[in-house]
Design an enzyme around this catalytic site. Structure first.
Site, PDB file in Angstrom:
ATOM      1  N   GLU A  32      27.340 -95.690 -94.143  1.00 49.22           N
ATOM      2  CA  GLU A  32      27.296 -94.464 -93.909  1.00 49.22           C
ATOM      3  C   GLU A  32      27.874 -93.793 -92.631  1.00 49.22           C
ATOM      4  OE1 GLU A  32      26.962 -92.316 -96.408  1.00 49.22           O
ATOM      5  OE2 GLU A  32      25.491 -93.522 -97.867  1.00 49.22           O
TER       6      GLU A  32
ATOM      7  N   HIS B 258      30.065 -86.143-101.621  1.00 53.22           N
ATOM      8  CA  HIS B 258      29.826 -87.005-100.708  1.00 53.22           C
ATOM      9  C   HIS B 258      30.021 -88.520-101.715  1.00 53.22           C
ATOM     10  CE1 HIS B 258      27.719 -89.877 -97.947  1.00 53.22           C
ATOM     11  NE2 HIS B 258      26.977 -90.303 -99.257  1.00 53.22           N
TER      12      HIS B 258
ATOM     13  N   HIS C 264      32.569 -92.241-100.536  1.00 52.64           N
ATOM     14  CA  HIS C 264      32.366 -93.568-100.510  1.00 52.64           C
ATOM     15  C   HIS C 264      33.622 -94.165-101.310  1.00 52.64           C
ATOM     16  CE1 HIS C 264      28.195 -94.428 -99.020  1.00 52.64           C
ATOM     17  NE2 HIS C 264      27.961 -93.088 -99.630  1.00 52.64           N
TER      18      HIS C 264
ATOM     19  N   SER D 181      32.572 -87.352 -95.320  1.00 54.61           N
ATOM     20  CA  SER D 181      32.334 -86.282 -96.215  1.00 54.61           C
ATOM     21  C   SER D 181      31.529 -84.940 -95.686  1.00 54.61           C
ATOM     22  CB  SER D 181      31.444 -86.719 -97.263  1.00 54.61           C
ATOM     23  OG  SER D 181      29.976 -86.942 -96.859  1.00 54.61           O
TER      24      SER D 181
HETATM   25 FE    FE Z   1      26.136 -92.192 -99.189  1.00 62.81          FE
END
Ligand code: FE
Ligand code: PHE
Length: 280
Positions: free
Chosen positions: A164, A118, A123, A183
């Site tokens: 997010e 993730h 990111h 993700s």
């Molecule tokens: Fe995160």
């Protein structure tokens, strides 16, 4: 401020087992296939620019050097979710805290906390984009201020619904830029294709008033036009805005307000299984 060195760790890349690298490759290959035509261009470019290891869990130092050259960000390895003050302080210094561990094979679709897949695959590619990179630093500074002012809850919603779970409108259609979606195999499809969630135009005050769920797919996504818009909308001093919205009621995660016109799903499909999203 807590000392950053006291809270960051070493990645110790040699400690990953062959199976852990294989889990990375599984997740990576699956997302690569899913995200073409779903992730925004900036994400796909960032991923390519990092050469992020299709081969296995990447080496943070190597990644940091590439990232540093592009936008001045580096990765700070951390053991798990870090205290808010440290998290914000890291972002404000263009350090992205990343966990090092990878989920187990029986957790491919669900994990209640962020893992290296993730953090790195979700990111880091976005941090290759100069405007988004500046937004993340500004968010870190804004976080330290929100802590002082006691308005973390409102600011955290902004992170949630942009960093997010953000969507972006492009000439080709809606695309994903939020890392929590990027993700997650299930939510990559659900966020764009499923008719159930609301997709609403991004509005700073609206977002900061809206609650969210951390244990299932989102009921609402907010759509920006581009990252410059996001940066500009979040540039003003939040202190008066916090005061203003403190007087207003919280908005439920599934609410649509009068006058809001939701986007349609990209490709309405038959219902798939509802798998919970990872806590990010
Ligand atoms: Fe995160
Ligand atoms: N402008 C915000 C403030 O004054 C800081 C911020 C910038 C917060 C970008 C989030 C994102 O607090």
């Amino acid at each position: 401020m807590d000392d950053i060195r006291d809270c960051t760790i070493e990645q110790n890349r040699w400690e990953y087992s062959a199976d852990e690298h294989a889990v990375w490759r599984l997740l990576f290959d699956r997302q690569q296939r899913l995200l073409v035509g779903r992730a925004c261009r900036d994400y796909l470019d960032g991923l390519e620019g990092l050469g992020v290891a299709a081969a296995g869990i990447p080496d943070f130092r190597q990644l940091s050097d590439l990232l540093d050259r592009a936008t001045g960000w580096r990765i700070a390895p951390v053991p798990g979710i870090v205290p808010d003050a440290l998290f914000f302080a890291l972002l404000a210094r263009r350090r992205f805290p990343s966990t090092c561990f990878i989920r187990r094979r029986d957790q491919l679709d669900y994990l209640a906390e962020p893992d290296v897949f993730h953090d790195i695959c979700g990111h880091v590619p976005m941090l290759m984009n100069p405007v988004f990179a500046d937004y993340m630093q500004a968010y870190g500074e804004g976080g330290l201020k929100a802590l002082r002012l006691g308005h973390l809850k409102e600011l955290a919603r902004l992170y949630w619904y942009t960093v997010e779970f953000g969507l972006i409108a492009t000439p080709e259609g809606l695309r994903i830029y939020g890392s929590g979606i990027l993700s997650s195999a299930g939510e990559s499809v659900y966020s764009l294709d499923d008719p159930r969630p609301h997709r609403l135009r991004f509005d700073l005050r609206r977002v900061m008033r809206t609650g969210y769920h951390i244990d299932r797919y989102q009921e609402t996504y907010f759509v920006i036009n581009d990252f410059a818009e996001l940066f500009a909308a979040t540039r003003p001093d939040f202190a008066p805005i916090y005061r203003e919205i403190a007087a207003l009621a919280e908005i439920a995660p599934d609410a649509v307000l009068p006058g809001e016109r939701p986007w349609k799903a990209a490709r309405a499909k038959k219902e798939g299984p509802r798998v919970s999203a990872a806590r990010v």
